[in-house]
Design a protein around this motif. Structure first.
Motif, PDB file in Angstrom:
ATOM      1  N   UNK A 207      39.590  45.512  41.181  1.00  0.00           N
ATOM      2  CA  UNK A 207      40.396  46.668  40.783  1.00  0.00           C
ATOM      3  C   UNK A 207      41.130  47.278  41.965  1.00  0.00           C
ATOM      4  N   UNK A 208      40.386  47.563  43.038  1.00  0.00           N
ATOM      5  CA  UNK A 208      41.020  48.177  44.208  1.00  0.00           C
ATOM      6  C   UNK A 208      41.883  47.175  44.973  1.00  0.00           C
ATOM      7  N   UNK A 209      41.544  45.885  44.900  1.00  0.00           N
ATOM      8  CA  UNK A 209      42.326  44.865  45.594  1.00  0.00           C
ATOM      9  C   UNK A 209      43.698  44.698  44.951  1.00  0.00           C
ATOM     10  N   UNK A 210      43.786  44.933  43.668  1.00  0.00           N
ATOM     11  CA  UNK A 210      45.064  44.819  42.958  1.00  0.00           C
ATOM     12  C   UNK A 210      46.044  45.906  43.399  1.00  0.00           C
TER      13      UNK A 210
ATOM     14  N   UNK B 266      58.334  39.594  39.256  1.00  0.00           N
ATOM     15  CA  UNK B 266      57.178  38.818  38.788  1.00  0.00           C
ATOM     16  C   UNK B 266      55.879  39.285  39.437  1.00  0.00           C
ATOM     17  N   UNK B 267      55.943  39.764  40.683  1.00  0.00           N
ATOM     18  CA  UNK B 267      54.751  40.323  41.317  1.00  0.00           C
ATOM     19  C   UNK B 267      54.333  41.609  40.619  1.00  0.00           C
ATOM     20  N   UNK B 268      55.325  42.399  40.230  1.00  0.00           N
ATOM     21  CA  UNK B 268      55.058  43.638  39.497  1.00  0.00           C
ATOM     22  C   UNK B 268      54.393  43.324  38.158  1.00  0.00           C
ATOM     23  N   UNK B 269      54.912  42.299  37.488  1.00  0.00           N
ATOM     24  CA  UNK B 269      54.345  41.855  36.211  1.00  0.00           C
ATOM     25  C   UNK B 269      52.903  41.394  36.396  1.00  0.00           C
ATOM     26  N   UNK B 270      52.661  40.610  37.447  1.00  0.00           N
ATOM     27  CA  UNK B 270      51.310  40.106  37.718  1.00  0.00           C
ATOM     28  C   UNK B 270      50.354  41.242  38.052  1.00  0.00           C
ATOM     29  N   UNK B 271      50.831  42.206  38.858  1.00  0.00           N
ATOM     30  CA  UNK B 271      49.998  43.344  39.219  1.00  0.00           C
ATOM     31  C   UNK B 271      49.590  44.143  37.985  1.00  0.00           C
ATOM     32  N   UNK B 272      50.562  44.401  37.093  1.00  0.00           N
ATOM     33  CA  UNK B 272      50.242  45.148  35.877  1.00  0.00           C
ATOM     34  C   UNK B 272      49.248  44.386  35.011  1.00  0.00           C
ATOM     35  N   UNK B 273      49.461  43.076  34.860  1.00  0.00           N
ATOM     36  CA  UNK B 273      48.551  42.275  34.032  1.00  0.00           C
ATOM     37  C   UNK B 273      47.130  42.323  34.588  1.00  0.00           C
ATOM     38  N   UNK B 274      46.981  42.109  35.886  1.00  0.00           N
ATOM     39  CA  UNK B 274      45.646  42.119  36.489  1.00  0.00           C
ATOM     40  C   UNK B 274      45.012  43.501  36.391  1.00  0.00           C
ATOM     41  N   UNK B 275      45.802  44.538  36.662  1.00  0.00           N
ATOM     42  CA  UNK B 275      45.274  45.902  36.648  1.00  0.00           C
ATOM     43  C   UNK B 275      44.748  46.263  35.262  1.00  0.00           C
ATOM     44  N   UNK B 276      45.503  45.952  34.211  1.00  0.00           N
ATOM     45  CA  UNK B 276      45.065  46.337  32.881  1.00  0.00           C
ATOM     46  C   UNK B 276      43.994  45.411  32.321  1.00  0.00           C
ATOM     47  N   UNK B 277      43.986  44.175  32.757  1.00  0.00           N
ATOM     48  CA  UNK B 277      42.872  43.298  32.388  1.00  0.00           C
ATOM     49  C   UNK B 277      41.562  43.866  32.906  1.00  0.00           C
ATOM     50  N   UNK B 278      41.563  44.249  34.174  1.00  0.00           N
ATOM     51  CA  UNK B 278      40.359  44.810  34.788  1.00  0.00           C
ATOM     52  C   UNK B 278      40.008  46.163  34.186  1.00  0.00           C
TER      53      UNK B 278
ATOM     54  N   UNK C   8      41.043  57.259  38.511  1.00  0.00           N
ATOM     55  CA  UNK C   8      40.384  56.155  37.808  1.00  0.00           C
ATOM     56  C   UNK C   8      40.565  54.798  38.489  1.00  0.00           C
ATOM     57  N   UNK C   9      41.558  54.678  39.372  1.00  0.00           N
ATOM     58  CA  UNK C   9      41.789  53.376  40.000  1.00  0.00           C
ATOM     59  C   UNK C   9      41.236  53.278  41.413  1.00  0.00           C
ATOM     60  N   UNK C  10      40.974  54.426  42.070  1.00  0.00           N
ATOM     61  CA  UNK C  10      40.498  54.414  43.456  1.00  0.00           C
ATOM     62  C   UNK C  10      39.172  55.153  43.608  1.00  0.00           C
ATOM     63  N   UNK C  11      39.109  56.387  43.075  1.00  0.00           N
ATOM     64  CA  UNK C  11      37.912  57.204  43.262  1.00  0.00           C
ATOM     65  C   UNK C  11      36.716  56.630  42.503  1.00  0.00           C
TER      66      UNK C  11
END
Length: 334
Positions: A80-83, A102-114, A285-288
């Motif tokens: 989560x934090x690595x994304x 495409x990096x933005x797309x990949x980041x969003x996909x990974x972030x919401x999957x997690x 929710x993504x860092x703390x």
């Protein structure tokens, strides 16, 4: 600050990169402080969660359903934090703060999957504690290895499928410019503001998805902890009551922080007039939460502390044996 390159197709132009503003609106001193702070948070989060995974894997006494799900959660938090955080750190030091389409797309996909997977994992963990406290005699029958594996697998598969649908929907929209994302990662609300088309259908879809993956699992968490509290009240020993209640209360605070801030962001898709408020919510929710979970779930846990001490003593013992062996070998050679 320059704008994106464009690819022209007919009468419509498509952005091929975005600019992540992050927290660059602050002065250099504050940015340096934030860079140091987020770097420390990232390192501590990775080390803390990696420690939990290592101890829970190597200590046979921790091969229980509770720690099986904790390993899943810790792995989630590391990812989560690595994304998000490395890219955030990059915005503080890089002159070009761009991220490709495409990096933005990949980041969003990974972030919401997690993120979606974590919602389900937290609900499963609450159910696990409910069974352990309210039905202890049936605990290992109900929460057997096969059941735990299926619960974790369903959580991961559901997270991937839901994220895939939302990411495909968001990135199928036309983006004609501007390309400035006033956020520290590719999130849905700021991206919807950049789309050059009507996004009301997407906003409804995100809200419905947010309702399914946030309030419903949280309702299961509330039910489980409600039953747990009722069971705690019936505990005759005051010491045991305080111990169980303290553990459950800290868990519940962490879960509420994650679900509450996530629900406020995605069930209420429209962003506020102040983007900094949205960034602050996202940080919670993504860092703390990934930072606090090692402390709340395991590093305060006596079983994990005991397992960590055991592993450290074993390593020290092995080193002493090797040192002793080397000395004997030297004497024999003489």
């Amino acid at each position: 600050m320059r704008f994106a390159n464009y690819k022209f197709s007919g009468n419509q132009s498509n952005i091929d990169e975005f600019i992540l503003l992050g927290f660059t609106n602050f002065n250099n001193k504050i940015q340096l402080f934030l860079l140091t702070l987020f770097l420390f948070i990232y390192i501590f989060t990775i080390l803390g969660n990696f420690t939990i995974i290592t101890v829970a894997t190597l200590d046979s006494l921790l091969h229980t359903p509770m720690y099986y799900f904790l390993r899943n959660l810790s792995f989630l938090e590391m990812c989560y934090v690595t994304v998000t955080l490395p890219k955030l750190l990059h915005t503080f030091v890089a002159k070009r703060k761009t991220i490709s389409f495409y990096s933005c797309c990949t980041q969003m996909y990974c972030f919401f999957t997690l993120g979606v997977t974590e919602c389900f994992i937290l609900a499963v963990m609450a159910y696990d504690r409910f069974v352990a406290i309210c039905n202890p005699l049936r605990y290992f029958t109900v929460m057997n290895k096969a059941t735990c594996f299926k619960m974790a697998a369903v959580s991961w598969v559901s997270g991937n499928l839901i994220s895939l649908g939302q990411t495909a929907s968001i990135f199928s929209l036309p983006y004609c410019g501007p390309n400035l994302i006033n956020h520290f990662f590719c999130d849905i609300p700021p991206l919807l503001k950049l789309a050059c088309t009507d996004v009301s259908a997407n906003q409804i879809a995100v809200s419905v998805t947010g309702f399914l993956v946030l309030p419903l699992p949280f309702a299961l968490v509330l039910y489980s902890y409600g039953r747990i509290i009722a069971a705690i009240i019936r505990i005759s020993t005051n010491k045991e009551r305080k111990k169980v209640f303290s553990t459950c209360a800290s868990h519940f605070i962490s879960v509420t922080l994650f679900f509450g801030t996530g629900a406020f962001t995605y069930v209420r898709v429209r962003t506020s007039d102040n983007p900094d408020n949205d960034k602050l919510l996202s940080l919670l929710y993504s860092v703390v939460t990934p930072l606090l979970n090692p402390l709340i779930y395991s590093l305060r846990n006596q079983e994990v502390k005991g397992g960590l001490k055991k592993l450290l003593h074993q390593k020290v013992g092995i080193k002493e044996m090797k040192t002793s062996g080397n000395v004997i070998s030297s004497d024999d050679m003489k």
